[in-house]
Design an enzyme around this catalytic site. Structure first.
Site: not given
Length: 1972
Positions: A1385, A495, A1492, A1388, A492
């Site tokens: 390519d 300071e 893509d 699909e 304590d």
């Protein structure tokens, strides 16, 4: 008259008059001239004219902070005068021509900026301005900027911070991204680099830098400012309305004023906005200062000494800023566990008897209470290191008295030491010894101890900055401890406090005690209540170090505590503090008072010390001064129970206020006991918070704003606070109230004591809190560890543990537990602790031990688990003990309680051992989740529902179907025939219900079911119509030749349910049902088949190809369509391929996989049951299930079924470039040149359809006439070339087009069924009509209509089509252009018209628009949208005719094998095929890219998900178009994508037409350099990647691997999808977000090494924040693995010639393993032909060994082994490594051992490179050999017999095969020289060394075979090479004596030899030799 004599009085008066005259004149001069404001160092004759800016009032910066401002005095300072009608705003403010200018800037390092500043000619404020300054700024880390301004010529005081000074910088981001300088006047602007937002802008006002006055102002981005201290701030968020806060440590009362208090904290945090982004500003300066906040908003610092040393700390959240600040100043200590108990203290108990009375009365009432204090009254006359032997005579025994009941004792010491004698005039030895040691602060002379006065009277003051003083202090404390035992220390008055002003003598009049400017400190006198500022300490003048007094005392006290308590942690509590004190000490908020203000203001105080890094914080409960009322003390005890430091303390002369004094049964006592019992219950949680503070810097007591920063209502909440994330404390802080206006943030909250869920969120509520209650709420999502409480922690720590689980909105929760012995030092560092991660996901609580380094002596158990927010009654609870052998037990119903009103489940009697891992699972019955949708189409209503025979019932749960099947809807079992290999079952439809409600699709009433037990881990169940020949998928599968008939060997048990029919598959080892289709709704009609199954858990992965936002499926009623389509990736858009396969994880961490072999259009729906519904439009149901049980085994078993993946050519693992949009071959040529010049590794160049003339397959565009020659050149230089082929063939050509003509003649194109038409089904794709000019400005549909030719689609099922396709490819290869791989390519198949040209599909329209349309993209346009008509006819290889409706999804699959076969046939090499459309087993022949994609940030992480899914699907060679195909790539995104894409197995940068280039050389050198660096890492690791591809090819293992595959027992990995592994050993954690400079990555439970540094990161089982600057990707290698590597080159052609290296990453126990596969890299079927090398590597017991599994490698492909690196070899220096050959001969190597790897070690040595066939033999020494030798390259071979050479004289520099490679032989190689070598020189070439490209001029070689006579010879081949090729050579041969060549050799085998190292050196890293 004589001279008059003046009297004494007259003389005195005259002297006084003269003095007054001089003073007056001086004052007049001062007034007129403005002195001392003149510039002494730079006088100017020019009058100064201030340039006054027109700025808002809020931005004025005060130019006259001292008193006495006036217009005249303001202008004399060169400032601007603007009076107003209010005094807050400065009337005198700075002009713009004050300050400094930048004379020069230096920046030799991108992370550092330096500048030289010169003061502008202007008046001074306080004199002594420094004319020349230095400015130094550096980015110390990604989140920390430091800038310092200091005197260019003179050293000034700087804070000697013990932690900050030890920090190392790790710069990552160039400083220019964050800081910019304005030159005149000097100013700096700090920006957030992510968004360029200005955070700290000093250009608003000039810099002032005088000797004793330094000022800097900065504009801030918001008013949300927190911190600065130590003061009493009445509110947590600062008021920015012209507030001045002085900072200078001071013994003062915290009474609500704005004055300075005990600590010194020039640190604040600023929350920028609702994003949470925040920053902190810390000024490292200990001089007296003041900080002004003004409404701009802005901050001004005024300090009166030192330098301006600023740290700017950046965070994405306020918590992160605190973490950065504590990283800088030191993270807090973990207090001992007992210190978290409740504590009692007071100043002046009067005697020890009174202390004991207090203890006993509080014990008697059963108050939880751990610690008792004594204040200074225990001392003899308040002297340190003494005790009062009258009133405290038994103090030496007091600690034992407390310890008997499990309590602790803490006493106080002050710094000031009395000079007086002790009682009886005895010497005060502590003072005497200190005086002898010169331990005191001195007067300005540096010798005389400064005298002051404190509690004991006249005192001296220890100088804790002096080593003498520290030694004295440690010694005195040790002496005192031996006299008075205690447990911790309270310091304590530091300071430092002094009751005299300065000293007993006062203070001298000088500029230290009276500086030119004094900040607004209390009393405005520098030495008030402290020491004179000119006092001397070791660190400097007290003027500079005053605020460091407490800090230095803490450092000294820490040494004392370590001396006394040794291995025990103990506790320190300090009043004065400075940043960094929290590393050692706690703090209390000082000498408050018993009033309602102080109870309020304690909360902002605690929150601020959380910011400052002192989480062990609290206020004196009930108040220190004044008598506390019962109500105030009661309310304070309630809230104080949740102070981290919980102590009731009061002052001398006031009434006792400990809880027991209020009487048994009192409301205060009972309330105190209640909340302290809750505190003690939650101490494991609080202790864990301190562990988090210690390890990461998180706050303990936390502002609500830190967790809910996006809610502006929380920004000012400071009457409530949190414990960590999860516990909200709402106290009553006002008298006479029982309601509190409280804020409930936006989360689920549960009231702690009632456990009930609170309805309110994100709003203020009137919270009812009667006299005995405090608001306490648990946040949903929390798991809080608990322990049954007791009256002390000594006892409570022996009690059973528990968990409180509070479920959030998603029924999830998480938490942690840290547990150690509670008292030992450094348990985190030593690993002596237990750490748990708790998670709840989907009804499973995982209690995962992440570290188990401690065993609790009390054998603690988790007994109780309370789960809050459980919505329904649990039907069962089970506990799985996760150990080497998992065991699951069912919790008895007697141990399960459920409170239906509160929604709480209580589990008791669990007895789960602390330190073990468990999973607790509960099952809930939720009626709505058992519904299966009877109307999956849109627009369901009650009438439609009931028409289908289904039930209509609404629900409040979102997405739950309102129309659902009755429980018995489906089929019933008629007959069952069982055998030991399966079952056959006949089932019939339950006609109780109507048909499926689709009259166009008739139900099939009778079905057959067959179940086949194919193997121990695979079964099949097939359901079909026995009366009709329905379509079945023609994809061949690899089924075992014989079923598994032994039930004991099968992992599964199959059951059949009757009503409704269903199949149940149970895993026998766990009893888990992994398939249960006994769900209602099974439908089998002609064009609609539906089946549902209950899932084993919510963890399901797979199904594709569709873009999924997470890897694990979301089961909240999501439907995913599957139908191959030319559709770029998008959410819920069916894309190119179809993969009806998923992997399921069971709650036991077992895994299984399920394939539905059906190729019709379909969708699948998940629901939270958890359950899955399949809906398909045709075919049959043919399911295959594999049982794992690990995720990796699931993939291996699945690929064993569908076919193992292709082994790609080695070169195809190199980096690849492509774009759609090259205009001619020159663009490709230029790109190739630029890539080569940039040195970027790059193996493959592509041509997209641009190279084709009008996009016609096999026709070269005239613009690309030079492409064949370019390709030839590139191929000769080690490059490879791939071109694209689409399936669609133009049929509109006016000139001969062989591809179409030959195809038509061979009848290869898809046609209509002959009963309708014999015509081709025409589409339109890329080919243009001949003789047209395409106008690309037209819209797409118009272009298709006007310009696109009719195209025919080859039917690749037909054998004739495969032959035709081969011929076309072969002709192109032989007559036009060479290539190495093919890219197919648009298969699909894609068409630019729907169905056919004209849009009219012939035949049954239901095929185009079936009765049920799955959840597909553009499903309203029919199945033929963007593809062929579904009624088109195709013909299988066996001649069977099928509808395109059934085989559409197989088109890409059928296209792939003929392409692969043609590639092999034409090139004669393996190559690679890359296909867009895939189906199960496509991976046998091809890789795949993810289509893509778009140049958007989200595509980065989604590409990881896509790759991991294709790993499941058996296609490991996969990747996404790096930087995106569509749209314009952005710089940062593209760079981050290059880093990520460098770890795609298929690594290709590809973009679309019309977008700017995005290849690595299209940006700037920074980009290309970063790309080169990361691709060099890829190329380095290609041997590892190639080995993974081999394992995929032979075992079916994954290459890109989800973390859960390796760490399946860690549930945290089950959700990870932004990281991935290469195989088991390389963890990739990329940056995936814009602006990210760190990544939060999960580090699984293993040892991990940072790839870049070889450091063991020493973190596991948790999320880690990883710095990720722009040029960095985080890579970690897993301990326990050995990775082969090679030095990278520009292509794999050259890198493959480099020596092989090994990275040996050692595990915790010093082991590692790995393997290498090697072949020629491109040969066909090298594995099947056994033309390869496979070796294994292992480390055990400090020995690295290698074994050859198989060696069929051709001599030309043999490897040499170079560098071996061993990571984790320990931190004891390794000086020797030995190599032992297979004969047992030992050789010594000299390693390079790097000890500077964070305490762990990377050891490397270079073993010289010889041919792979190097062997050790036992030969005689040669009689002579005088030649020099260098490396023999792998390709140097002769067919001569073995040439035996012994005792080589010297090894020169070894050379590597390519000009970019080099290495140097070190001493380690020369250790081998005396040993015997045998070189095998193979290969029948007369000049075997004439081909290699080398740098050296000497190559050891051999004569042509004919010269190898009995005498032997050794030849030296002289080579001249300038780096471009061989220029000439000659032979120089030396014949060896016959005795040498005829000496018999005892030849060793070709097995790799091994290395070992001494046992006391841990583990080493090695570099090895030949492998074969």
């Amino acid at each position: 008259m004589g001279n008059r004599r003046f009297s004494g009085l007259e003389v005195c008066l005259m002297v006084i008059f003269a003095l007054m005259s001089v003073t007056s004149i001086a004052l007049i001069v001062l007034f007129v001239t403005g002195e001392p404001g003149v510039i002494k160092d730079a006088e100017t004759t020019e009058p100064f004219v201030p340039q006054c800016p027109s700025i808002p009032l809020a931005e004025r910066v005060d130019c006259f902070p001292d008193a006495g401002a006036s217009k005249l005095r303001c202008e004399q300072r060169g400032c601007c005068w603007g009076p107003l009608d209010e005094r807050n705003v400065p009337w005198c403010f700075f002009s713009t021509n004050h300050g400094y200018t930048v004379e020069s800037v230096e920046q030799t390092d991108p992370y550092v900026m330096k500048a030289h500043l010169k003061r502008m000619a202007s008046p001074s404020l306080f004199g002594a301005d420094i004319q020349e300054l230095s400015f130094h700024a550096e980015m110390q880390s990604d989140n920390r900027l430091r800038f310092k301004i200091y005197d260019a010529h003179r050293q000034r005081f700087e804070v000697p911070h013990e932690h900050v000074s030890s920090l190392n910088s790790h710069p990552s981001s160039p400083i220019s991204n964050t800081l910019e300088i304005t030159h005149k006047p000097f100013g700096l602007t700090v920006r957030r680099k992510e968004n360029k937002k200005v955070l700290f802008d000093t250009t608003m006002a000039p810099l002032v830098f005088a000797d004793q006055y330094l000022q800097l102002s900065a504009k801030l981005p918001s008013h949300n400012i927190y911190g600065l201290g130590e003061h009493v701030h009445r509110q947590y968020r600062h008021d920015t309305n012209w507030k001045t806060w002085p900072i200078f440590t001071r013994d003062a009362f915290p009474n609500g004023g704005t004055h300075n208090l005990y600590g010194h904290y020039p640190f604040f945090l600023c929350l920028e906005d609702a994003s949470g982004k925040s920053f902190g500003v810390f000024l490292m300066n200990s001089n007296a200062m003041e900080v002004i906040l003004q409404p701009a908003p802005a901050v001004t610092y005024r300090t009166i000494g030192g330098v301006l040393d600023f740290y700017i700390l950046f965070g994405d959240t306020p918590e992160q800023v605190v973490q950065e600040f504590l990283e800088l100043t030191g993270r807090p200590v973990i207090p001992p566990y007992w210190s978290l108990g409740f504590q009692l203290s007071r100043w002046d108990y009067g005697s020890l008897n009174e202390v004991k009375k207090t203890v006993e009365r509080n014990r008697a009432v059963g108050l939880p209470y751990d610690i008792q204090y004594t204040d200074i009254d225990y001392m003899e006359d308040k002297k340190d290191f003494t005790y009062d032997k009258v009133k405290f005579s038994e103090l030496p025994q007091f600690a034992d008295y407390l310890h008997e009941k499990g309590q602790r004792y803490i006493l106080i010491l002050d710094p000031a030491v009395a000079t007086s004698k002790r009682v009886g005039n005895a010497p005060y030895e502590s003072y005497d010894r200190g005086t002898e040691k010169n331990a005191w602060v001195t007067e300005s002379d540096g010798k005389t101890p400064l005298l002051g006065e404190v509690w004991p009277g006249e005192t001296v003051f220890p100088d804790y900055t002096s080593q003498n003083c520290i030694d004295w202090w440690v010694d005195e404390y040790e002496r005192f401890y031996r006299e008075i035992k205690h447990d911790a220390l309270w310091i304590d008055m530091n300071e430092v406090a002094n009751f005299k002003k300065g000293s007993n003598k006062g203070c001298a009049d000088n500029n230290l005690n009276y500086p030119p400017y004094t900040p607004k400190i209390l009393d405005e006198v520098m030495y008030s209540k402290t020491l004179c500022m000119d006092a001397k300490q070791a660190w400097g003048n007290h003027y500079d170090v005053h605020s460091l007094y407490g800090y230095s005392m803490v450092l000294a006290t820490e040494k004392a505590l370590q001396r006394v308590f040794a291995g025990n942690r103990t506790l320190m509590l300090t009043r004065s503090s400075f940043p960094g004190v929290g590393k050692y000490s706690g703090h209390w908020l000082g000498d408050n008072a018993a009033n309602w203000n102080d109870i309020k203001w304690a909360i902002p105080g605690m929150l601020e010390f959380g910011l400052f890094g002192i989480p062990y914080i609290g206020a004196d409960i009930c108040g220190f001064f004044d008598d506390s009322s019962e109500e105030l003390c009661r309310r304070w005890m309630q809230v104080g129970a949740f102070y981290p430091f919980s102590r009731n303390h009061n002052a001398q002369g006031y009434k006792p206020q400990d809880p027991a004094v209020f009487g048994p049964g009192s409301t205060l006592l009972e309330s105190s006991k209640n909340y302290l019992m809750i505190r003690y219950t939650l101490l494991p949680y609080l202790y864990t918070l301190f562990y988090k503070a210690h390890t990461t810097g998180e706050t303990v007591v936390r502002p609500v704003m830190h967790e809910f920063y996006s809610d502006s209502s929380t920004w000012t909440v400071d009457r409530q606070f949190l414990w960590g994330k999860h516990l909200l404390i709402t106290p009553v802080l006002d008298p006479g109230v029982d309601k509190v206006w409280a804020y409930m943030p936006d989360a689920v909250w549960y009231e702690y004591e009632t456990m009930e869920r609170v309805a309110d969120r994100r709003q203020h509520v009137d919270m009812h809190l009667p006299a005995d209650k405090l608001g306490l709420h648990i946040r949903g999502g929390a798991i809080l560890p608990t322990q049954r409480p007791n009256v002390t922690t000594t006892y409570s720590r022996r009690n059973p543990m528990g968990l409180i689980v509070a479920l959030d909105d998603n029924n999830q929760a998480a938490g942690e537990l840290f547990w150690d012995d509670g008292d030992s030092r450094e348990t985190v560092k030593t690993g002596n602790y237990i750490h748990y991660k708790f998670t709840v996901v989907y009804g499973v609580l995982t209690m995962q031990v992440t570290h188990a380094g401690y065993r609790d002596p009390d054998n603690l158990k988790f007994e109780n688990i309370n789960v809050l927010g459980v919505p329904h009654t649990p039907t069962s609870v089970s506990v799985t003990h996760v150990a080497r052998v998992n065991s699951t037990t069912v919790v008895p119903n007697t141990n399960i309680q459920y409170d239906a009103a509160k929604k709480v489940m209580f589990l008791s009697g669990l007895s789960l051992t602390l330190g073990e891992t468990y999973q607790v699972q509960w099952e809930l019955e939720v009626e709505e989740y058992q519904r299966f949708d009877c109307h999956p189409e849109e627009n369901a209503d009650e009438a439609k529902c009931k028409a289908k025979g289904c039930i209509w019932m609404t629900s409040n749960i979102e997405r739950v179907p309102w129309c659902f099947y009755p429980k018995d809807y489906g089929y019933n079992v008629e007959t069952v025939k069982e055998s030991n290999s399966g079952m056959t079952i006949d089932i019939t439809r339950n006609k109780k219900y109507r048909s499926s409600g689709r009259p166009e699709s008739l139900d099939i009433d009778t079905l057959r079911v067959e179940i086949h037990y194919h193997s121990s881990d695979m079964l099949q169940f097939k359901i079909w119509d026995p009366a009709t020949d329905r379509y079945e998928v023609p994809v061949p599968l690899s089924l075992p030749a014989h079923p598994e008939t032994n039930e004991n060997k099968r992992l599964y048990k199959v059951y059949v349910t009757n009503n409704p029919f269903g199949i149940q598959v149970e895993r026998k080892s766990t009893g888990t049902k992994i398939w249960d289709s006994s769900m209602p709704g099974f439908t089998f009609s002609d064009m609609f088949i539906q089946v549902s199954t209950q899932l084993s858990s919510e963890f399901v992965y797979g199904f594709g190809e569709t873009e999924h936002p997470t890897y694990k499926h979301n089961l909240n009623y999501h439907t995913w369509g599957m139908f191959s389509k030319d559709q770029p990736p998008g959410y819920k858009m069916n894309c190119y391929g179809v993969h009806p396969f998923y992997m399921g994880l069971e709650t036991t961490a077992d895994a299984h996989g399920v394939l539905l072999l059906n190729s019709n259009a379909m969708d699948v729906t998940f629901q939270p049951t958890p359950a899955l519904t399949y809906r398909t439009l045709g075919g049959i149901l043919d399911f295959y299930m594999v049982l794992g049980p690990t995720p990796e085994m699931v993939v291996q078993e699945y690929t064993a079924l569908i076919g193992r993946p292709v082994l790609p050519a080695y070169w195809s693992l190199g980096f690849q470039l492509c774009r759609y949009g090259y205009t001619n071959d020159k663009e490709i040529s230029d790109l190739y040149r630029d890539m080569r010049e940039a040195g970027i590794p790059y193996d493959v160049q592509y041509a997209d359809i641009d190279y084709m003339d009008r996009q016609l397959d096999f026709v070269l565009d005239p613009e690309f006439a030079g492409l064949p020659a370019l390709v030839d050149r590139m191929r000769t230089e080690g490059m490879r070339f791939i071109f694209i082929l689409d399936p669609a063939i133009s049929g509109n050509e006016t000139r001969p087009y062989p591809a179409f003509e030959r195809g038509k003649a061979a009848d290869v194109f898809i046609k209509w069924p002959k009963n309708i038409s014999d015509d081709i089904v025409w589409g339109k794709v890329w080919p243009d009509y001949p003789n047209v000019t395409v106008n690309e400005t037209l819209d797409w549909d118009t272009q298709v209509k006007l310009y696109r030719a009719y195209t025919a689609f080859p039917d690749f099922f037909r054998n004739t089509t495969a032959k035709w396709w081969l011929q076309e490819i072969k002709d192109f290869y032989e007559t036009c252009m060479k290539f190495d791989g093919l890219w197919i390519d648009m298969n699909e198949p894609a068409s630019f018209v729907s169905g056919t040209v004209g849009g009219k599909c012939l035949g049954d329209p239901l095929l185009e628009n079936p009765p049920y349309m799955p959840s597909l993209e553009s499903k309203h346009l029919g199945l033929n949208h963007k593809t062929l008509c579904m009624n088109s006819e195709q013909i299988l290889s066996d001649g069977k005719k099928v509808r395109h409706y059934d085989v559409h999804n197989l088109y890409g699959w059928s296209h792939t094998k003929p392409t692969y076969d043609a590639l092999l046939n034409v090139t004669g090499k393996r190559g690679i095929v890359v296909t867009r459309s895939t189906y199960p087993s496509s991976g046998i022949w091809a890789g795949h890219w993810l289509g893509d994609n778009a140049a958007h940030w989200d595509q980065l992480y989604k590409s990881i998900i896509g790759m991991m899914e294709f790993s499941l699907f058996g296609i490991p060679y996969t990747g996404a178009d790096i930087c995106g195909f569509f749209y314009n790539a952005e710089y940062e995104m593209c760079l981050r994508w290059m880093q990520l894409g460098a770890f795609y197995p298929y690594s290709r940068n590809h973009n679309g037409k019309g977008s700017p280039r995005q290849d690595p050389v299209a940006w700037n050198t920074t980009f290309s350099d970063a790309s080169r660096d990361v691709l060099n890492i890829r190329y380095t690791l290609l041997p590892y990647l190639y080995t993974l591809m081999f394992e995929a090819h032979t075992k079916g293992s994954t290459v890109v691997r989800p973390l859960l595959h390796e760490f399946v027992n860690d549930r945290n990995t089950w959700d990870v999808y932004k990281q991935f592994l290469w195989g088991p050993a390389l963890l990739i954690t990329p940056a995936l977000d814009q602006g990210a400079r760190h990544v939060d990555g999960y580090v699984p439970d293993a040892r991990w090494y940072d790839f870049h540094t070889a450091k063991n990161i020493e973190v596991r089982g948790q999320i880690v924040r990883m710095p990720t600057p722009m040029d960095h990707i985080n890579l970690h290698i897993r301990g326990g693995y050995i990775l082969p590597w090679q030095k990278p080159e520009n292509t794999t052609f050259y890198s493959r010639k480099n020596p092989l290296g090994l990275i040996v990453a050692l595990s915790d126990n010093g082991t590692a393993q790995g393997s290498l596969f090697w072949d020629d890299g491109e040969g066909i079927d090298t594995v099947q032909r056994e033309q390869y090398l496979q070796t294994t590597f292992a480390v055990q017991s400090r020995t690295l060994t290698s074994g050859v599994v198989y060696n069929g490698l051709a001599a030309a492909d043999r490897l040499i082994l170079g560098v071996v690196k061993v990571w984790g070899a320990g931190n004891v220096k390794i000086t020797e490594v030995t190599l032992r050959d297979v004969t047992g001969t030992v050789y010594s190597l000299s390693p390079q051992h790097n000890l500077d790897t964070q305490g762990k070690t990377a050891l490397t040595w270079t073993y010289w490179s010889l041919s792979r066939t190097l062997q050790f033999t036992n030969c005689e020494e040669p009689q002579h050999y005088t030649g020099q030798s260098t490396m023999l390259h792998p390709q140097h071979h002769c067919s001569a017999p073995i040439l035996q050479i012994c005792s080589l004289q010297q090894l020169q520099d070894a050379d590597l095969p390519h000009e970019r490679s080099s290495t140097t032989l070190g001493p380690s190689a020369r250790h081998l020289l005396p040993r015997l070598l045998q070189l095998l020189l193979a290969g029948a070439y007369p000049e075997c060394c004439s081909t290699p490209r080398v740098q050296s001029t000497k190559v050891l070689s051999c004569d042509p075979p004919s010269s190898m006579t009995s005498t032997g010879s050794l030849c030296e081949h002289q080579i001249q090479d300038n780096g471009t090729g061989l220029q000439g050579y000659q032979w120089n041969c030396t014949h060896l004596p016959p005795s040498i060549s005829q000496t018999p050799c005892h030849s060793a085998s070709t097995q790799l030899n091994y290395l070992s190292w001494p046992a006391d050196t841990a583990i080493a890293e090695s570099k090895q030799r030949s492998l074969s």
